[in-house]
Design a protein around this motif. Structure first.
Motif, PDB file in Angstrom:
ATOM      1  N   ASN A 466       0.827  -1.186   0.111  1.00 56.75           N
ATOM      2  CA  ASN A 466      -0.148  -0.064  -0.003  1.00 56.75           C
ATOM      3  C   ASN A 466       0.857   1.412  -0.023  1.00 56.75           C
ATOM      4  O   ASN A 466       0.322   2.139   0.288  1.00 56.75           O
ATOM      5  N   ILE A 467       2.112   1.097  -0.321  1.00 55.79           N
ATOM      6  CA  ILE A 467       3.043   2.330  -0.192  1.00 55.79           C
ATOM      7  C   ILE A 467       3.428   2.571  -1.676  1.00 55.79           C
ATOM      8  O   ILE A 467       4.138   1.863  -2.508  1.00 55.79           O
ATOM      9  N   GLN A 468       3.212   3.776  -2.294  1.00 50.78           N
ATOM     10  CA  GLN A 468       3.648   4.259  -3.578  1.00 50.78           C
ATOM     11  C   GLN A 468       4.399   5.409  -3.472  1.00 50.78           C
ATOM     12  O   GLN A 468       5.034   5.646  -4.532  1.00 50.78           O
ATOM     13  N   ASP A 469       4.567   6.445  -2.518  1.00 53.38           N
ATOM     14  CA  ASP A 469       5.139   7.602  -2.466  1.00 53.38           C
ATOM     15  C   ASP A 469       6.579   7.122  -2.252  1.00 53.38           C
ATOM     16  O   ASP A 469       6.881   6.225  -1.473  1.00 53.38           O
ATOM     17  N   ASN A 470       7.535   8.095  -2.487  1.00 54.16           N
ATOM     18  CA  ASN A 470       8.861   8.030  -2.296  1.00 54.16           C
ATOM     19  C   ASN A 470       9.216   8.027  -0.749  1.00 54.16           C
ATOM     20  O   ASN A 470      10.027   7.178  -0.395  1.00 54.16           O
ATOM     21  N   GLU A 471       8.748   8.894  -0.161  1.00 53.24           N
ATOM     22  CA  GLU A 471       9.191   9.090   1.404  1.00 53.24           C
ATOM     23  C   GLU A 471       8.595   7.807   2.242  1.00 53.24           C
ATOM     24  O   GLU A 471       9.360   7.324   2.867  1.00 53.24           O
ATOM     25  N   GLY A 472       7.578   7.434   1.786  1.00 48.79           N
ATOM     26  CA  GLY A 472       6.965   6.116   2.458  1.00 48.79           C
ATOM     27  C   GLY A 472       7.672   4.862   2.160  1.00 48.79           C
ATOM     28  O   GLY A 472       8.194   4.196   2.927  1.00 48.79           O
ATOM     29  N   LYS A 473       8.311   4.822   0.938  1.00 55.72           N
ATOM     30  CA  LYS A 473       9.305   3.894   0.453  1.00 55.72           C
ATOM     31  C   LYS A 473      10.608   3.731   1.106  1.00 55.72           C
ATOM     32  O   LYS A 473      11.060   2.898   1.545  1.00 55.72           O
ATOM     33  N   ARG A 474      10.927   5.153   1.155  1.00 60.35           N
ATOM     34  CA  ARG A 474      12.339   5.278   1.713  1.00 60.35           C
ATOM     35  C   ARG A 474      12.289   4.663   3.276  1.00 60.35           C
ATOM     36  O   ARG A 474      13.117   4.069   3.970  1.00 60.35           O
ATOM     37  N   ALA A 475      11.333   4.993   4.145  1.00 66.42           N
ATOM     38  CA  ALA A 475      11.037   4.920   5.412  1.00 66.42           C
ATOM     39  C   ALA A 475      10.935   3.341   5.572  1.00 66.42           C
ATOM     40  O   ALA A 475      11.479   2.706   6.394  1.00 66.42           O
ATOM     41  N   LEU A 476      10.113   2.672   4.690  1.00 69.33           N
ATOM     42  CA  LEU A 476       9.951   1.221   4.900  1.00 69.33           C
ATOM     43  C   LEU A 476      11.326   0.685   4.626  1.00 69.33           C
ATOM     44  O   LEU A 476      11.584  -0.367   5.519  1.00 69.33           O
ATOM     45  N   ILE A 477      11.936   0.816   3.529  1.00 69.36           N
ATOM     46  CA  ILE A 477      13.097   0.188   3.284  1.00 69.36           C
ATOM     47  C   ILE A 477      14.219   0.358   4.237  1.00 69.36           C
ATOM     48  O   ILE A 477      15.111  -0.494   4.677  1.00 69.36           O
ATOM     49  N   TRP A 478      14.155   1.511   5.106  1.00 71.29           N
ATOM     50  CA  TRP A 478      15.244   1.703   6.046  1.00 71.29           C
ATOM     51  C   TRP A 478      14.750   0.944   7.224  1.00 71.29           C
ATOM     52  O   TRP A 478      15.780   0.335   8.110  1.00 71.29           O
ATOM     53  N   LEU A 479      13.549   0.596   7.488  1.00 70.32           N
ATOM     54  CA  LEU A 479      13.107  -0.028   8.693  1.00 70.32           C
ATOM     55  C   LEU A 479      13.434  -1.529   8.320  1.00 70.32           C
ATOM     56  O   LEU A 479      14.041  -2.301   9.296  1.00 70.32           O
ATOM     57  N   LEU A 480      13.343  -2.037   7.156  1.00 72.62           N
ATOM     58  CA  LEU A 480      13.613  -3.364   6.716  1.00 72.62           C
ATOM     59  C   LEU A 480      15.158  -3.698   6.867  1.00 72.62           C
ATOM     60  O   LEU A 480      15.587  -4.823   7.267  1.00 72.62           O
ATOM     61  N   GLY A 481      15.846  -2.613   6.463  1.00 69.43           N
ATOM     62  CA  GLY A 481      17.429  -2.807   6.602  1.00 69.43           C
ATOM     63  C   GLY A 481      18.064  -2.703   7.781  1.00 69.43           C
ATOM     64  O   GLY A 481      18.819  -3.385   8.336  1.00 69.43           O
ATOM     65  N   MET A 482      17.227  -2.012   8.709  1.00 64.22           N
ATOM     66  CA  MET A 482      17.981  -1.663  10.208  1.00 64.22           C
ATOM     67  C   MET A 482      17.332  -2.663  11.077  1.00 64.22           C
ATOM     68  O   MET A 482      18.366  -3.129  11.824  1.00 64.22           O
ATOM     69  N   HIS A 483      16.219  -3.051  10.929  1.00 65.37           N
ATOM     70  CA  HIS A 483      15.515  -4.120  11.954  1.00 65.37           C
ATOM     71  C   HIS A 483      15.095  -5.508  11.144  1.00 65.37           C
ATOM     72  O   HIS A 483      14.068  -6.191  11.693  1.00 65.37           O
ATOM     73  N   GLU A 485      16.445  -8.551  11.020  1.00 66.94           N
ATOM     74  CA  GLU A 485      16.474  -9.597  11.596  1.00 66.94           C
ATOM     75  C   GLU A 485      15.221 -10.064  12.369  1.00 66.94           C
ATOM     76  O   GLU A 485      15.105 -11.454  12.833  1.00 66.94           O
ATOM     77  N   HIS A 486      14.417  -8.943  12.498  1.00 75.27           N
ATOM     78  CA  HIS A 486      13.203  -9.259  13.660  1.00 75.27           C
ATOM     79  C   HIS A 486      11.980  -9.532  12.619  1.00 75.27           C
ATOM     80  O   HIS A 486      10.711  -9.786  12.984  1.00 75.27           O
ATOM     81  N   ILE A 487      12.050  -9.162  11.287  1.00 80.48           N
ATOM     82  CA  ILE A 487      10.953  -9.109  10.487  1.00 80.48           C
ATOM     83  C   ILE A 487      11.238 -10.541   9.364  1.00 80.48           C
ATOM     84  O   ILE A 487      12.243 -10.377   8.652  1.00 80.48           O
ATOM     85  N   PRO A 488      10.384 -11.546   9.532  1.00 77.25           N
ATOM     86  CA  PRO A 488      10.418 -12.654   8.754  1.00 77.25           C
ATOM     87  C   PRO A 488      10.598 -12.432   7.067  1.00 77.25           C
ATOM     88  O   PRO A 488      11.542 -13.010   6.360  1.00 77.25           O
ATOM     89  N   ASN A 489       9.687 -11.513   6.587  1.00 77.40           N
ATOM     90  CA  ASN A 489       9.714 -11.199   5.144  1.00 77.40           C
ATOM     91  C   ASN A 489      10.545 -10.262   4.623  1.00 77.40           C
ATOM     92  O   ASN A 489      10.370  -9.924   3.426  1.00 77.40           O
ATOM     93  N   ALA A 490      11.453  -9.774   5.420  1.00 78.57           N
ATOM     94  CA  ALA A 490      12.302  -8.382   5.024  1.00 78.57           C
ATOM     95  C   ALA A 490      13.198  -8.723   3.880  1.00 78.57           C
ATOM     96  O   ALA A 490      13.300  -7.853   2.908  1.00 78.57           O
TER      97      ALA A 490
END
Length: 778
Positions: A466-483, A485-490
């Motif tokens: 449900n994310i299409q805008d650039n700022e949302g993508k960057r925030a999600l990608i940062w969370l997946l890269g930083m944490h 190891e705690h997210i199964p489908n990262a």
């Protein structure tokens, strides 16, 4: 006589004459001329009928009929019809004892005197004669009308009537004459200020009529603006304080503003003045209360306990203004509440419900209320405030929903558990703008509050759909890269982004993806190795953006040194809780913002206000209204729009920059001129993420800058093409491109003007329009 009733029957249309059909090759102009055979309100026949009626001696003999004809002329004038052809007849109509008729005729003459200066001179004798009329209403009306005639050389005729009016026995005439002094000074232009008029106005400050007193202050301020305005010494200040009770609300607020210029010399004098002002803190008019409050705060700079007491008494009037039906007053009151909260964070906590959003509040008021609620949150009201903000998160306005979500994120730094539950619940709506704002809030939250990380990681799976805008993508990608190891489908979410990297338009998203995959590779190498290799290969071999290519080369060379070296460099902290501690923030002293209180600065915020006023070269914030551009009916005049350093001229020598309104250009002509003209000026104007650039069109239209084409709302690459023309026949063509990576408005201006002065002034207008929009959307 009985009225017969006609019965409705079926008509036989065959007996009706068939209208003649115009041939298809007839022009539109010919057909419109046939359609306009019937007279209408502003036709030439109607104007001729009025002219004949004004010349009819039978109508002139009947006062009521004569006045009705003049009423029709004024009605046509106010509807935009050109009735200048009856100027001579209207001048003759001014010679009457009917004061209502005189008012109408003088209104007409003031409107058309600039178009008919030769004929307007014929009315000067009548006006001068009326200035000596026994009726004070006629004298004042004639003097006011003479001062409003816009024609060359008029100041020679009005100078002596103004002098006489200043000494008139009637207070109404003195009021008009005092304001006429300011108009006379404006008509004289660069001529030296008449010291006799200045002395006369200073003496009239002791006039028994209170309105004359206030008008004298305004006139002196205008006449002496090059000398920093009217001087308030001790005798004048004490006289004004003693006369405050005689003034109306607007006069009191005006005088209180002028009293800010007086500095008492002793502590005893300060408290004497404060005692005189005490009763005005209880006024029923908010402008008087705020004016008295500011004067209290300025005079009591060395007495903090007095300032606290005054702000406590201001609470009730401000809360009343915050619930006013006048939205402008409500917005101004809310901005001043925020100013007070800078020094007293919990000052309005007991009245937090006053700041709940109403269904009919405009978005700019809702934004202010939500910002204030974040400052008023405590253990007792946190649940009520969060529920109010949760409702606003689902508002139909995406911008307002973003503001509410970010407000919850601010509160989450102190009350993280409740806020994370609400934010996670918002993800169930699966709305693009809601999901993007929540993910951005989560990114900031896990950095400031590491205890929220497990709850945030649990809520992230499935958000990528449900994310299409650039700022949302960057925030999600940062969370997946930083944490991750705690997210199964990262790894698999990042793999999808890597597979579609060729279709990605934002270089910032691509660089964020590179960093996230390298970080996740350190904790989950088996699942990320292949994806990371393909992404680095693409970044080095196929990517055209040099920043992305350099980032790919950096990580390629870094990984070549070994995983241990990569861990040393990328082993940065995943959070910084010290930034999220709100209780240790320093409270600003009252004296840091008191100079901006009761001005326009709180409405714009000091940063945006500095942008708006930076081009004018002024720094006096107490006269805030002097910095705003003046909008006329047909043009906008902005003085000193370029800096003195760039132009090399003093402010007195600079000519006003004027854009005309009656300009039009076809798309074909625009394209032809655009291709034939070289670029004259390029600039980048800061923009804010989430603000619709389409609203620029309305703001620029007020400045007589017109849009000929623009992209649709939500377009990936938003563009807009503008045109404008000044009084020197200089044509300005402009292209604006929204760069979502920065974000900023990349502006390219082309013009046929010689030199850089005009194009820099045009660019300054664009900056002013953008700064105003960003200030209202914060």
């Amino acid at each position: 006589m009985r009225c017969s009733r006609v019965r409705c029957t079926t008509l036989d249309y065959s007996c009706l004459p068939i209208p003649e059909v115009l041939p298809q090759d007839r022009s539109y102009k010919e057909r419109s001329c046939r359609a306009n055979t019937m007279p209408y309100l502003g036709s030439e026949d109607a104007i001729k009928d009025l002219k004949r009626a004004l010349c009819n001696p039978h109508i002139q003999a009947d006062r009521l009929r004569y006045r009705n004809v003049i009423h029709k002329v004024i009605r046509h004038m106010t509807q935009g019809v050109d009735v200048s052809s009856v100027f001579m007849e209207m001048v003759k109509a001014s010679a009457t004892v009917d004061i209502v008729q005189k008012k109408l005729v003088y209104l007409y003459m003031c409107t058309y005197a600039a178009h008919k200066p030769d004929l307007a001179l014929l009315a000067i004798n009548t006006l001068c004669k009326d200035c000596s009329d026994p009726n004070p209403m006629v004298r004042g009306l004639a003097l006011r009308s003479m001062c409003n005639l816009r024609m060359p050389g008029i100041h020679e005729y009005i100078q002596q009537p103004i002098y006489n009016g200043l000494r008139d026995k009637a207070s109404y005439v003195r009021r008009v004459a005092v304001l006429g002094c300011a108009k006379l000074n404006m008509l004289q232009g660069d001529m030296e200020v008449d010291g006799g008029i200045v002395n006369e106005l200073y003496s009239l400050l002791r006039d028994p009529d209170p309105i004359v007193l206030v008008n004298c202050l305004r006139a002196l301020e205008e006449i002496l603006k090059e000398e920093d305005g009217v001087v308030i010494n001790k005798p004048i200040a004490h006289h004004l304080l003693n006369r405050l009770a005689d003034l109306d609300h607007w006069g009191q607020s005006e005088v209180l503003t002028f009293l800010l210029r007086y500095r008492p010399r002793t502590e005893e004098e300060i408290f004497d003045i404060l005692n005189l002002l005490d009763s005005y803190l209880k006024s029923t008019h908010i402008s008087v209360v705020t004016g008295a409050t500011k004067l209290f705060l300025v005079l009591a700079k060395g007495f903090p306990h007095v300032q606290v007491d005054v702000l406590a008494r201001l609470k009730a009037p401000l809360l009343s203004a915050c619930t006013s039906e006048c939205k402008e007053m409500c917005f101004a009151a809310l901005c001043h509440v925020r100013e007070i909260l800078r020094s007293f964070p919990g000052h309005f906590s007991a009245h937090y419900k006053k700041f709940f959003c109403s269904y009919n509040d405009p978005h700019y008021i809702k934004n202010q209320k939500m910002d204030i609620l974040c400052e008023l949150v405590n253990d007792e009201n946190v649940l009520s405030v969060l529920e109010e903000l949760r409702v606003c998160c689902t508002d139909v306005s995406a911008q307002l929903a973003h503001t509410a979500i970010f407000a919850i994120g601010r509160i989450a730094r102190t009350y993280s558990e409740n806020c994370v539950k609400i934010l996670a619940g918002l993800l169930e709506f699966k709305q693009e703008h809601i999901t993007s704002a929540v993910i951005q809030t989560f990114r900031d939250l896990v950095w400031l509050c590491p205890q929220c990380t497990p709850s945030v990681c649990t809520a992230l799976p499935g958000c990528e759909e449900n994310i299409q805008d650039n700022e949302g993508k960057r925030a999600l990608i940062w969370l997946l890269g930083m944490h991750g190891e705690h997210i199964p489908n990262a790894p698999y979410v990042l793999e999808d982004y890597a597979d579609n990297v060729k279709a990605e338009t934002s270089s910032l998203v691509k660089m964020e993806l590179l960093t996230a995959l390298v970080r996740l590779f350190l904790t989950r190498p088996a699942e990320c190795q292949d994806t990371l290799g393909r992404l680095i290969y693409y970044s080095i071999e196929e990517e055209t953006n040099m920043a992305v290519r350099d980032r790919g080369l950096f990580y390629y060379r870094l990984l070549s040194t070994g995983v241990n070296e990569v861990k040393k460099i990328l082993n940065s902290p995943k959070s910084d809780p010290s930034l999220g501690v709100l209780v240790d923030q320093k409270e600003e002293p009252v004296n840091t913002w008191v100079s901006n209180f009761n001005t326009l600065v709180p409405l714009y915020d000091i940063r945006h206000w500095d942008v708006l006023t930076s081009s004018s070269g002024r720094s006096n914030l107490s006269c805030a209204t002097d910095h705003l551009p003046t909008v006329e009916h047909t043009s906008i005049v902005t003085s000193d729009v370029t800096s003195i350093v760039d132009s090399g001229e003093t402010p007195e020598k600079q000519q006003p920059f004027t854009l005309i309104s009656d300009v039009a250009i076809t798309p074909e002509a625009f394209e032809k001129k655009w291709m034939a003209t070289d670029s004259a000026y390029r600039l980048d104007i800061a923009w804010k993420e989430g603000v619709d650039p389409g609203i620029l069109q309305t703001s620029l239209h007020v400045m007589n800058i017109y849009t000929i084409a623009k992209s649709k709302a939500g377009a990936q690459l938003w563009k807009s093409y503008l045109y404008a023309q000044d009084t020197e026949d200089n044509l300005f063509l402009s292209e604006i491109i929204l760069n979502t990576d920065t974000p900023c408005l990349q502006t390219n201006v082309k013009t046929n003007a010689e030199g850089e002065g005009a194009v820099q002034q045009f660019a300054s207008l664009l900056k002013t329009a953008v700064a105003t929009i960003l200030a209202l959307s914060r």
